[in-house]
Design an enzyme around this catalytic site. Structure first.
Site, short mmCIF file in Angstrom:
data_model
loop_
_atom_site.label_atom_id
_atom_site.label_comp_id
_atom_site.label_asym_id
_atom_site.label_seq_id
_atom_site.Cartn_x
_atom_site.Cartn_y
_atom_site.Cartn_z
N GLU A 153 0.88 -1.17 0.00
CA GLU A 153 0.00 0.00 0.00
C GLU A 153 0.91 1.21 0.00
OE1 GLU A 153 -3.08 -0.20 -0.38
OE2 GLU A 153 -3.57 -2.24 0.21
N CYS B 148 -2.77 8.67 3.29
CA CYS B 148 -2.46 8.12 1.96
C CYS B 148 -3.63 8.34 1.01
CB CYS B 148 -2.18 6.63 2.09
SG CYS B 148 -3.51 5.73 2.89
P1 NAP Z 1 8.26 4.96 4.70
O1 NAP Z 1 9.38 5.86 5.02
O2 NAP Z 1 8.29 4.24 3.42
O3 NAP Z 1 8.15 3.94 5.91
C1 NAP Z 1 7.14 2.98 5.98
C2 NAP Z 1 7.57 1.89 6.94
O4 NAP Z 1 8.68 1.19 6.40
C3 NAP Z 1 8.03 2.41 8.29
O5 NAP Z 1 7.63 1.51 9.28
C4 NAP Z 1 9.54 2.41 8.13
O6 NAP Z 1 10.19 2.32 9.36
C5 NAP Z 1 9.73 1.15 7.34
N1 NAP Z 1 10.98 1.05 6.64
C6 NAP Z 1 11.68 2.04 6.04
N2 NAP Z 1 12.79 1.51 5.48
C7 NAP Z 1 12.77 0.18 5.71
C8 NAP Z 1 13.65 -0.89 5.39
N3 NAP Z 1 14.74 -0.71 4.70
N4 NAP Z 1 13.32 -2.14 5.85
C9 NAP Z 1 12.20 -2.35 6.55
N5 NAP Z 1 11.36 -1.36 6.88
C10 NAP Z 1 11.64 -0.10 6.46
O7 NAP Z 1 6.88 5.72 4.74
P2 NAP Z 1 6.34 6.67 5.91
O8 NAP Z 1 7.11 7.94 5.83
O9 NAP Z 1 6.30 5.97 7.22
O10 NAP Z 1 4.85 6.89 5.48
C11 NAP Z 1 4.47 7.87 4.59
C12 NAP Z 1 4.19 7.28 3.24
O11 NAP Z 1 3.33 6.17 3.38
C13 NAP Z 1 3.47 8.23 2.33
O12 NAP Z 1 4.07 8.20 1.08
C14 NAP Z 1 2.04 7.71 2.27
O13 NAP Z 1 1.37 8.00 1.09
C15 NAP Z 1 2.23 6.25 2.47
N6 NAP Z 1 1.06 5.64 3.08
C16 NAP Z 1 0.31 4.78 2.36
C17 NAP Z 1 -0.80 4.20 2.92
C18 NAP Z 1 -1.67 3.24 2.15
O14 NAP Z 1 -2.51 2.59 2.75
N7 NAP Z 1 -1.50 3.11 0.87
C19 NAP Z 1 -1.17 4.50 4.23
C20 NAP Z 1 -0.38 5.38 4.94
C21 NAP Z 1 0.74 5.95 4.36
P3 NAP Z 1 10.85 3.64 10.03
O15 NAP Z 1 9.76 4.55 10.35
O16 NAP Z 1 11.52 3.09 11.21
O17 NAP Z 1 11.79 4.18 8.99
#
Ligand code: NAP
Length: 675
Positions: A257, A296
């Site tokens: 997602e 999102c």
């Molecule tokens: P993100 O930086 O991609 O992080 C998402 C998750 O992945 C976090 O728990 C992060 O942990 C983890 N993560 C990052 N690098 C990783 C790696 N190398 N290995 C394993 N896990 C890793 O996104 P975010 O900033 O938290 O969220 C914002 C984004 O999410 C936006 O672009 C938004 O559109 C999207 N989003 C989508 C939905 C949907 O349902 N489609 C819902 C909500 C948000 P850390 O925080 O510890 O880095």
């Protein structure tokens, strides 16, 4: 004193042994907690889930697991104020917190009730009807689902620390699969508190739930073909994880997602003097400011007919001018902060990129007068509205997601142009259209459907009850193609199946019936003992049956039924007209007369364990009955589902045949039968 968040690994709370990250208040910037996962044995966590959690969950039926979800949701609701208090530190207003906390619990409640109503009190789930293969019916096919024997790794975004966890946990646990949850670090303290509440509720079997508050270390290296990774977050991280060599090599299921450039369209019929125009303006502002735009599903692109572009801009600015940014605990504040300084920097950076191709018409990049907050403190930003007058020459407005209160207004020329612009986002989670014209709605949906996971059509008739553009609902799917990640979650029971394997079973009706615990046509039927209506729920085994005597249906019966009910349709009353009908050779018995006579043939009338007839499913009239023909009925217990401690639902396969054993009607009869 700094709080150290704890991981929940192999049924124990464990503090990180090494490096930690700092979680700061979105309002003051002050340190709230430290978090980390150094020292965890990730392989042992996976092993624990697989060998302890999975087997324990799979011993429970869907109904047992559904009751467990209800207990978890109840525990969250009972201690919700603890979560609201923490939620404020993430910049969330009470309304934002409600979506996250009570919305999360509500998702579990819905999954619980769907699990009890739509899934069997069993561990095998049947998919579709029997497929006949052999001519004599001794070799048939049936699709089934069984629980995966692995673990679900949920990697979640920071924006909904409770809902984001629970919307995945509900379907996963209902499927009988244990989960390891890894929340976004910026708000992990709220997730940790929610996990603590659920663990303390004492209803989860050992190994069913584990939590990592920090990096996932080498967790992914230990995954295999029975495991699922369900990721929510940015496209960049999704790509990194999706191409992980173990995930690729082992075909680990990967649900993504991601972000998307969701659009909302003002219909070509929805001018400034219509209710739809006002609803559109309200929705765009609502979506920009709820959770400070960190959703999102938020509207990133607002599209209006070109001749109403100025009117829409003026109305949006007027409404955005009423937004009060500030500390969510202060009276009158309607939009809180971003989750932290990192997010603020990121939103500013991405908004400036959009600003290279679109004009900023509301808000400021740097300055904000946040109510109840010292100048310069916290992760506050004003809503930012851009206007792109030439959306086909501006690529960035369709590509760049600024994960904050940021949207771009743009014109379209006609409905085809609106469709093309909506699809220019190359796949989104949700799209909304504000129109009162059903033809516009149909043309639009056909044009955009394949690019979007959810489409909301809003007009004056639905506005009062509409749940709005940005709210994913547990009974509807959440996810979308392309840019949105290509994943799908929730959607009621559909979401459960993502954690189960579908298998095509082939074999004899007798063997397959035993496997799926449901009577399938051709399987043995058990006649011995009293009339089945004399048996209590636990005495009625699948396959128990009753075969009635014959009864002749006479012309007098048909005429009597016609007069009595008022159903004097010509096929029952007019020989000549009936014979002219391609289906009949003359007058025929009413279908409902056949049903009524069938009941008269199979009931055992004295008071007993059968409490009520609650309906018929899948009724088919296969062959007409002419006056003077015989009918008889065969009843077989097809499936059973306990409802409570007093009674359960018994589903009977019913077949009505004529004197020559040809099928006249088939249906499933539903009864409630006492224990
Ligand atoms: P993100 O930086 O991609 O992080 C998402 C998750 O992945 C976090 O728990 C992060 O942990 C983890 N993560 C990052 N690098 C990783 C790696 N190398 N290995 C394993 N896990 C890793 O996104 P975010 O900033 O938290 O969220 C914002 C984004 O999410 C936006 O672009 C938004 O559109 C999207 N989003 C989508 C939905 C949907 O349902 N489609 C819902 C909500 C948000 P850390 O925080 O510890 O880095």
């Amino acid at each position: 004193m700094t709080t150290m968040l704890k991981n929940y690994a192999t049924d124990a709370w464990v503090e990180a042994t090494g490096g930690t990250a700092v979680i700061r208040s979105a309002i003051t910037g002050g340190e709230i907690a430290r978090t980390g996962s150094d020292g965890l044995n990730f392989a042992a966590m996976i092993n624990h889930a697989r060998t302890v959690g999975g087997p324990a969950l799979r011993k429970m039926t869907f109904h047992d697991r559904a009751w467990m979800l209800k207990a978890l949701a109840t525990a969250i609701m009972e201690r919700k104020e603890e979560l609201y208090a923490l939620s404020t530190t993430t910049g969330a207003t009470r309304k934002d917190g409600w979506i996250d906390i009570e919305g999360g619990a509500g998702t579990l409640f819905t999954m619980s009730s769907k699990g009890r109503r739509e899934l069997p009190d069993d561990v095998v789930l049947i998919d579709g009807e029997v497929e006949g293969i052999g001519r004599d019916g001794t070799f048939i096919g049936q699709h089934i689902y069984t629980s995966l024997k692995g673990v679900a790794v949920h990697i979640n975004a920071f924006n909904f620390p409770v809902w984001g966890m629970l919307e995945k946990l509900g379907p996963t646990l209902l499927a009988g699969v244990p989960a390891i949850v890894k929340p976004g670090t910026a708000t992990a303290h709220v997730t940790e508190a929610a996990v603590r509440i659920m663990v303390e509720a004492g209803v989860l079997p050992p190994g069913a739930l584990q939590l990592i508050v920090g990096s996932v270390g080498d967790l992914l290296d230990h995954l295999g073909c029975q495991d699922v990774v369900s990721f929510t977050g940015s496209a960049t991280t999704a790509m990194k994880l999706q191409t992980h060599p173990v995930i690729a090599r082992e075909s680990v299921r990967f649900i993504a997602e991601r972000d998307s450039l969701n659009a909302s369209i003002l219909g070509p019929d929805a001018g400034p003097d219509t209710p739809e125009f006002d609803l559109f303006i309200r929705e765009v502002v609502q979506e920009m400011t709820t959770k400070a735009g960190q959703k999102c599903t938020a509207i990133r692109r607002a599209m209006v007919p070109a001749h109403w572009l100025d009117a829409a801009e003026a109305a949006l600015k007027q409404r955005l001018g009423q937004v009060v940014v500030g500390d969510p605990s202060v009276e009158g504040v309607t939009m809180g902060a971003l989750a932290g300084q990192g997010q603020l920097d990121d939103v500013r950076r991405q908004a400036r990129r959009i600003g290279a191709e679109a004009r900023l018409v509301f808000g400021e990049f740097e300055t904000v007068d946040a109510r109840g907050v010292e100048p310069g403190q916290g992760a506050f930003i004003t809503p930012l509205l851009f206007r792109a007058d030439h959306p086909w020459t501006s690529a960035l407005v369709h590509d760049v997601e600024a994960f904050g209160p940021v949207a771009t207004l743009m014109p379209y020329t006609d409905l085809d142009d609106a469709i093309a612009l909506a699809n220019r986002g190359l796949g989104s989670l949700v799209l909304s259209m504000f129109t009162h014209d059903p033809q516009v709605a149909r043309e639009f949906v056909i044009g955009v459907g394949s690019f979007h996971g959810r489409i909301v059509l809003i007009d004056r008739d639905s506005a009062r009850e509409s749940t709005g553009h940005g709210s994913p609902l547990p009974m509807l799917i959440h996810g979308g193609p392309g840019r949105a990640g290509g994943g799908e979650e929730m959607g009621g029971v559909r979401g459960v199946k993502h954690y189960m394997q579908r298998t095509a079973l082939q074999g004899s009706p007798r063997v397959l019936s035993a496997v799926v615990n449901r009577w399938l046509p051709g399987a043995p039927r058990h006649h011995e003992g009293p009339h089945p209506f004399r048996l209590h729920f636990d005495e009625l085994e699948v396959g128990r049956c009753f075969d009635s005597r014959e009864r002749i249906v006479t012309l007098e019966d048909i005429e009597h039924f016609a007069e009595f009910t008022g159903d004097t349709f010509y096929a029952h009353m007019d020989e000549e007209a009936a014979a002219a009908n391609p289906f009949f050779h003359g007058r025929v018995a009413h279908g409902y007369l056949i049903l009524s006579f069938a009941a008269g043939l199979f009931v055992d009338p004295a008071p007993g364990p059968v409490l009520a007839n609650t309906g018929l499913d899948n009724l088919r009239f296969v062959k007409p009955l002419m006056p003077g023909e015989a009918m008889k009925v065969a009843l077989t217990v097809k499936a059973k589902a306990k409802r409570n401690d007093e009674y359960g639902e018994v589903r009977w396969a019913v077949q009505v045949t004529d004197g020559g054993d040809e099928t006249v009607a088939t249906y499933e009869l539903l009864t409630m039968v006492a224990f």
